[in-house]
Design a protein around this motif. Sequence first.
Motif, PDB file in Angstrom:
ATOM      1  N   ASP A 176      86.976 -16.669  10.790  1.00  0.00           N
ATOM      2  CA  ASP A 176      88.066 -15.738  10.462  1.00  0.00           C
ATOM      3  C   ASP A 176      87.788 -15.081   9.114  1.00  0.00           C
ATOM      4  O   ASP A 176      87.181 -15.683   8.236  1.00  0.00           O
ATOM      5  CB  ASP A 176      89.399 -16.493  10.374  1.00  0.00           C
ATOM      6  CG  ASP A 176      89.800 -17.038  11.734  1.00  0.00           C
ATOM      7  OD1 ASP A 176      89.243 -16.559  12.740  1.00  0.00           O
ATOM      8  OD2 ASP A 176      90.647 -17.946  11.778  1.00  0.00           O
ATOM      9  N   THR A 177      88.228 -13.872   8.973  1.00  0.00           N
ATOM     10  CA  THR A 177      88.107 -13.208   7.674  1.00  0.00           C
ATOM     11  C   THR A 177      89.511 -12.851   7.207  1.00  0.00           C
ATOM     12  O   THR A 177      90.496 -13.150   7.898  1.00  0.00           O
ATOM     13  CB  THR A 177      87.289 -11.914   7.782  1.00  0.00           C
ATOM     14  OG1 THR A 177      88.041 -10.998   8.580  1.00  0.00           O
ATOM     15  CG2 THR A 177      85.929 -12.160   8.392  1.00  0.00           C
ATOM     16  N   GLU A 178      89.563 -12.202   6.076  1.00  0.00           N
ATOM     17  CA  GLU A 178      90.873 -11.840   5.535  1.00  0.00           C
ATOM     18  C   GLU A 178      91.672 -10.967   6.500  1.00  0.00           C
ATOM     19  O   GLU A 178      92.861 -11.100   6.661  1.00  0.00           O
ATOM     20  CB  GLU A 178      90.644 -11.041   4.246  1.00  0.00           C
ATOM     21  CG  GLU A 178      91.365 -11.610   3.043  1.00  0.00           C
ATOM     22  CD  GLU A 178      90.934 -10.861   1.809  1.00  0.00           C
ATOM     23  OE1 GLU A 178      91.475  -9.762   1.606  1.00  0.00           O
ATOM     24  OE2 GLU A 178      90.035 -11.364   1.093  1.00  0.00           O
ATOM     25  N   ASN A 179      90.937 -10.061   7.138  1.00  0.00           N
ATOM     26  CA  ASN A 179      91.631  -9.089   7.990  1.00  0.00           C
ATOM     27  C   ASN A 179      91.624  -9.441   9.471  1.00  0.00           C
ATOM     28  O   ASN A 179      92.405  -8.908  10.239  1.00  0.00           O
ATOM     29  CB  ASN A 179      90.978  -7.708   7.843  1.00  0.00           C
ATOM     30  CG  ASN A 179      90.919  -7.288   6.400  1.00  0.00           C
ATOM     31  OD1 ASN A 179      91.877  -7.515   5.660  1.00  0.00           O
ATOM     32  ND2 ASN A 179      89.798  -6.727   5.993  1.00  0.00           N
ATOM     33  N   GLU A 180      90.684 -10.294   9.847  1.00  0.00           N
ATOM     34  CA  GLU A 180      90.526 -10.533  11.279  1.00  0.00           C
ATOM     35  C   GLU A 180      90.574 -12.026  11.579  1.00  0.00           C
ATOM     36  O   GLU A 180      89.967 -12.822  10.865  1.00  0.00           O
ATOM     37  CB  GLU A 180      89.150 -10.027  11.760  1.00  0.00           C
ATOM     38  CG  GLU A 180      88.905  -8.561  11.514  1.00  0.00           C
ATOM     39  CD  GLU A 180      89.528  -7.683  12.574  1.00  0.00           C
ATOM     40  OE1 GLU A 180      90.081  -8.227  13.546  1.00  0.00           O
ATOM     41  OE2 GLU A 180      89.467  -6.447  12.425  1.00  0.00           O
ATOM     42  N   THR A 181      91.274 -12.355  12.675  1.00  0.00           N
ATOM     43  CA  THR A 181      91.178 -13.751  13.109  1.00  0.00           C
ATOM     44  C   THR A 181      90.435 -13.786  14.436  1.00  0.00           C
ATOM     45  O   THR A 181      90.627 -12.925  15.293  1.00  0.00           O
ATOM     46  CB  THR A 181      92.572 -14.376  13.341  1.00  0.00           C
ATOM     47  OG1 THR A 181      93.250 -13.594  14.306  1.00  0.00           O
ATOM     48  CG2 THR A 181      93.371 -14.432  12.062  1.00  0.00           C
ATOM     49  N   TYR A 182      89.580 -14.772  14.524  1.00  0.00           N
ATOM     50  CA  TYR A 182      88.837 -14.964  15.770  1.00  0.00           C
ATOM     51  C   TYR A 182      89.171 -16.306  16.407  1.00  0.00           C
ATOM     52  O   TYR A 182      88.927 -16.526  17.575  1.00  0.00           O
ATOM     53  CB  TYR A 182      87.328 -14.877  15.505  1.00  0.00           C
ATOM     54  CG  TYR A 182      86.913 -13.523  14.961  1.00  0.00           C
ATOM     55  CD1 TYR A 182      86.727 -12.450  15.821  1.00  0.00           C
ATOM     56  CD2 TYR A 182      86.736 -13.327  13.598  1.00  0.00           C
ATOM     57  CE1 TYR A 182      86.365 -11.199  15.329  1.00  0.00           C
ATOM     58  CE2 TYR A 182      86.363 -12.086  13.100  1.00  0.00           C
ATOM     59  CZ  TYR A 182      86.180 -11.018  13.961  1.00  0.00           C
ATOM     60  OH  TYR A 182      85.828  -9.789  13.485  1.00  0.00           O
ATOM     61  N   SER A 183      89.733 -17.207  15.585  1.00  0.00           N
ATOM     62  CA  SER A 183      89.980 -18.569  16.072  1.00  0.00           C
ATOM     63  C   SER A 183      90.890 -18.601  17.296  1.00  0.00           C
ATOM     64  O   SER A 183      90.827 -19.530  18.095  1.00  0.00           O
ATOM     65  CB  SER A 183      90.615 -19.413  14.968  1.00  0.00           C
ATOM     66  OG  SER A 183      89.759 -19.446  13.857  1.00  0.00           O
ATOM     67  N   GLU A 184      91.712 -17.568  17.414  1.00  0.00           N
ATOM     68  CA  GLU A 184      92.609 -17.538  18.581  1.00  0.00           C
ATOM     69  C   GLU A 184      91.845 -17.661  19.897  1.00  0.00           C
ATOM     70  O   GLU A 184      92.361 -18.176  20.885  1.00  0.00           O
ATOM     71  CB  GLU A 184      93.442 -16.254  18.579  1.00  0.00           C
ATOM     72  CG  GLU A 184      92.586 -15.007  18.595  1.00  0.00           C
ATOM     73  CD  GLU A 184      93.402 -13.716  18.635  1.00  0.00           C
ATOM     74  OE1 GLU A 184      94.121 -13.518  19.630  1.00  0.00           O
ATOM     75  OE2 GLU A 184      93.299 -12.909  17.685  1.00  0.00           O
ATOM     76  N   PHE A 185      90.589 -17.183  19.902  1.00  0.00           N
ATOM     77  CA  PHE A 185      89.824 -17.225  21.150  1.00  0.00           C
ATOM     78  C   PHE A 185      89.280 -18.620  21.463  1.00  0.00           C
ATOM     79  O   PHE A 185      88.538 -18.802  22.421  1.00  0.00           O
ATOM     80  CB  PHE A 185      88.695 -16.183  21.115  1.00  0.00           C
ATOM     81  CG  PHE A 185      89.218 -14.785  20.922  1.00  0.00           C
ATOM     82  CD1 PHE A 185      90.149 -14.257  21.811  1.00  0.00           C
ATOM     83  CD2 PHE A 185      88.813 -14.007  19.843  1.00  0.00           C
ATOM     84  CE1 PHE A 185      90.670 -12.979  21.632  1.00  0.00           C
ATOM     85  CE2 PHE A 185      89.319 -12.722  19.658  1.00  0.00           C
ATOM     86  CZ  PHE A 185      90.261 -12.211  20.546  1.00  0.00           C
ATOM     87  N   LEU A 186      89.654 -19.578  20.617  1.00  0.00           N
ATOM     88  CA  LEU A 186      89.305 -20.968  20.907  1.00  0.00           C
ATOM     89  C   LEU A 186      90.544 -21.767  21.313  1.00  0.00           C
ATOM     90  O   LEU A 186      90.465 -22.958  21.614  1.00  0.00           O
ATOM     91  CB  LEU A 186      88.653 -21.605  19.668  1.00  0.00           C
ATOM     92  CG  LEU A 186      87.297 -21.005  19.278  1.00  0.00           C
ATOM     93  CD1 LEU A 186      86.938 -21.344  17.837  1.00  0.00           C
ATOM     94  CD2 LEU A 186      86.211 -21.488  20.232  1.00  0.00           C
ATOM     95  N   GLU A 187      91.681 -21.097  21.308  1.00  0.00           N
ATOM     96  CA  GLU A 187      92.939 -21.769  21.649  1.00  0.00           C
ATOM     97  C   GLU A 187      93.164 -21.713  23.151  1.00  0.00           C
ATOM     98  O   GLU A 187      93.118 -20.634  23.749  1.00  0.00           O
ATOM     99  CB  GLU A 187      94.124 -21.080  20.959  1.00  0.00           C
ATOM    100  CG  GLU A 187      94.077 -21.067  19.447  1.00  0.00           C
ATOM    101  CD  GLU A 187      94.320 -22.450  18.848  1.00  0.00           C
ATOM    102  OE1 GLU A 187      94.763 -23.360  19.594  1.00  0.00           O
ATOM    103  OE2 GLU A 187      94.053 -22.608  17.641  1.00  0.00           O
ATOM    104  N   GLN A 188      93.493 -22.849  23.752  1.00  0.00           N
ATOM    105  CA  GLN A 188      93.622 -22.860  25.202  1.00  0.00           C
ATOM    106  C   GLN A 188      94.758 -21.966  25.714  1.00  0.00           C
ATOM    107  O   GLN A 188      94.618 -21.301  26.730  1.00  0.00           O
ATOM    108  CB  GLN A 188      93.771 -24.285  25.732  1.00  0.00           C
ATOM    109  CG  GLN A 188      94.992 -25.017  25.224  1.00  0.00           C
ATOM    110  CD  GLN A 188      95.090 -26.413  25.824  1.00  0.00           C
ATOM    111  OE1 GLN A 188      94.073 -27.046  26.092  1.00  0.00           O
ATOM    112  NE2 GLN A 188      96.303 -26.885  26.032  1.00  0.00           N
ATOM    113  N   TYR A 189      95.877 -21.949  24.957  1.00  0.00           N
ATOM    114  CA  TYR A 189      96.999 -21.128  25.449  1.00  0.00           C
ATOM    115  C   TYR A 189      96.606 -19.643  25.467  1.00  0.00           C
ATOM    116  O   TYR A 189      96.953 -18.883  26.366  1.00  0.00           O
ATOM    117  CB  TYR A 189      98.252 -21.350  24.590  1.00  0.00           C
ATOM    118  CG  TYR A 189      98.222 -20.604  23.275  1.00  0.00           C
ATOM    119  CD1 TYR A 189      98.729 -19.302  23.181  1.00  0.00           C
ATOM    120  CD2 TYR A 189      97.643 -21.174  22.138  1.00  0.00           C
ATOM    121  CE1 TYR A 189      98.661 -18.602  21.992  1.00  0.00           C
ATOM    122  CE2 TYR A 189      97.571 -20.479  20.955  1.00  0.00           C
ATOM    123  CZ  TYR A 189      98.077 -19.190  20.879  1.00  0.00           C
ATOM    124  OH  TYR A 189      97.990 -18.490  19.717  1.00  0.00           O
TER     125      TYR A 189
END
Length: 625
Positions: A176-189
Amino acid sequence: MAKKQFKSESKRLLDLMINSIYTHKEIFLRELISNASDAIDKLCFISLTDDKVGLSREDFKIEITADKDARELIIEDNGLGMDKDDLDKNLGTIASSGSYRFKQEMEKTDDVDIIGQFGVGFYSAFMVADKVEVYTKKYGCDTAYVWTSEGADGYTVKETEKDSVGTVIKLHIKEDTENETYSEFLEQYRISELVKKYSDYIRYPIIMEMKKSKVKEETKDSDKPEYEEVFERETLNSMVPIWQRQKKDVTDEEYEKFYHDKFMAFDKPAKIITTSVEGVVTYKALLFIPSKTPFDFYTKEYKKGLQLYSSGVLIMENCEELLPDYFRFVKGVVDSQDFSLNISREVLQHDHQLKTVASTLEKKIKNELTSLLKKDRETYEGFFGEFGRQLKYGIVADYGMHKDKLKDLLMFYSSKDEKLTTLAEYCDRMREDQKYIYFATGESTQSISKLPQAEPVLSEGYEILYCTQDIDEFTLQTLQSYNDKQFRSIDSDDLGIEKKEDESEADNADDTLKFVRDALGDKVSEVIASKKLVSHPVCMTAKGGISFEMEKYFKAMQPEAGMKAERCLELNMNHPAVKTMTDLIGKDDEKAKTYAEIFYNQALLIAGLPIDDPSGYADLVSSIM
Ligand code: ADP
């Protein structure tokens, strides 16, 4: 291991992906799932005739695993897989036409949703991943390979170990960076939400191991139940193909999304057709009538046809036999349990059931277009503007054998408000004494409305159909008549209009006509006293079977054939300029000849034909000014 470079186009595109600022990054998952599903389609199809595959329809699946700690998202399929060549070809290059168009479109929009339409879907993985590994083994090959890339600087392909046939795509998700999150794509929901949103109709189960909190069995009946974390495999998609669902349960947006994904289309369909038939052949079909002409529609690249499924298994990508040529713009799928799965194209061509489906679909499409015309004129006119030419080709083709089916779908511009009209509407407006349906050809409605020949017809209050497309005149000639009224060109000698006889006209007409005829020589085949000119001095009409529009058409298509319309110069004997010429004959023949030449050239100009010698013509005009 030496790194291979991406082809330059691919490299630029990758840069675009890696540094993407697009908000719809999430579509990467749809793209990878759809590739997996395509690969399964291919192996599933092979398995129908090849026992060695060892898998049946129910065994095919796509599995997703998310590992938060390792920041890995894995998408696995048991489809066809790729060999070394495939990896180079499919993942090292982007079809150059695809990427070129993609870049062009990208400049117009920031909607990343167009990615899938260009065969560049795989690269969207780099929007969310800084490293992508593809482990794959192709059916029929002994060796498995792993393709690895960290982006634009290239990729490697190595041998690897993999037991089963298919492909595993491992994405290392960006930090993740300040402006962007990528971790959501590792969340099962989030993953399950994305699968539901974009890939629900994928016909193979998309399975994910879901962490769940469950009541412990032994505490089930107690007042204070205890919970434990368990993993359960869950199928995220409903797998019901959209065409199998009831129309009332599907939104227009869902249909549109399907249309866009499946047929690489951009437009909002002019009409969505669903049909379910039970009878000699039982089938369901979902068809789309586009509202915009696909960019390659009038090229050889465009493939007409519908996708043919047998109980949910794709058996033919483009079944041409299901659509007549004049409806080749229709896109869609047909699914019928009555087709055997391993039917070959040759057998299919003669298949009686297929013909039955094709003929009922044709009627359905025709009826839907008719109802669109009645109920939503604006959309129909839009559709006709894009595909009207195709319908007209349909009338002209095969010696006109389809004309009765198609004639009521036609529209022409007309002198009535210069708007589009159907032939039925024209006939409704016809006066009782009107013998013919009049038409005129020319480049635009404006130029036609100013033709001298149009004057007598319009001044009688009759309506003229304006043929502005080269195919229009052929279309009317093929139709010959509508509602027992014949079509008649305004160039024709017999317009069925009574002209008040003007005695003075006949006096010395013959001498004048002969004089002009001699002066012009073989430039014209005839010179006549016009029955139709009112305020204009001259016009040129075509004699015989070839009209001027046809001459222009043939000139463009087959210039060497030298096909020419016979030119008939019509003079308005009552016009002052013509009278002046008549007076000059016998007194100053040279000058009278100049008049004749000028009239001839004027008539050519009005008919939209090139004049033989423009500067000579200018000199002639100057000489008498
Ligand atoms: P498209 O799918 O539109 O052709 P992509 O860039 O998404 O474009 O994929 C390129 C090609 O790579 C595919 O056409 C296919 O041949 C191959 N490919 C991608 N993913 C897979 C997969 N999971 N299994 C087998 N082949 C694949």
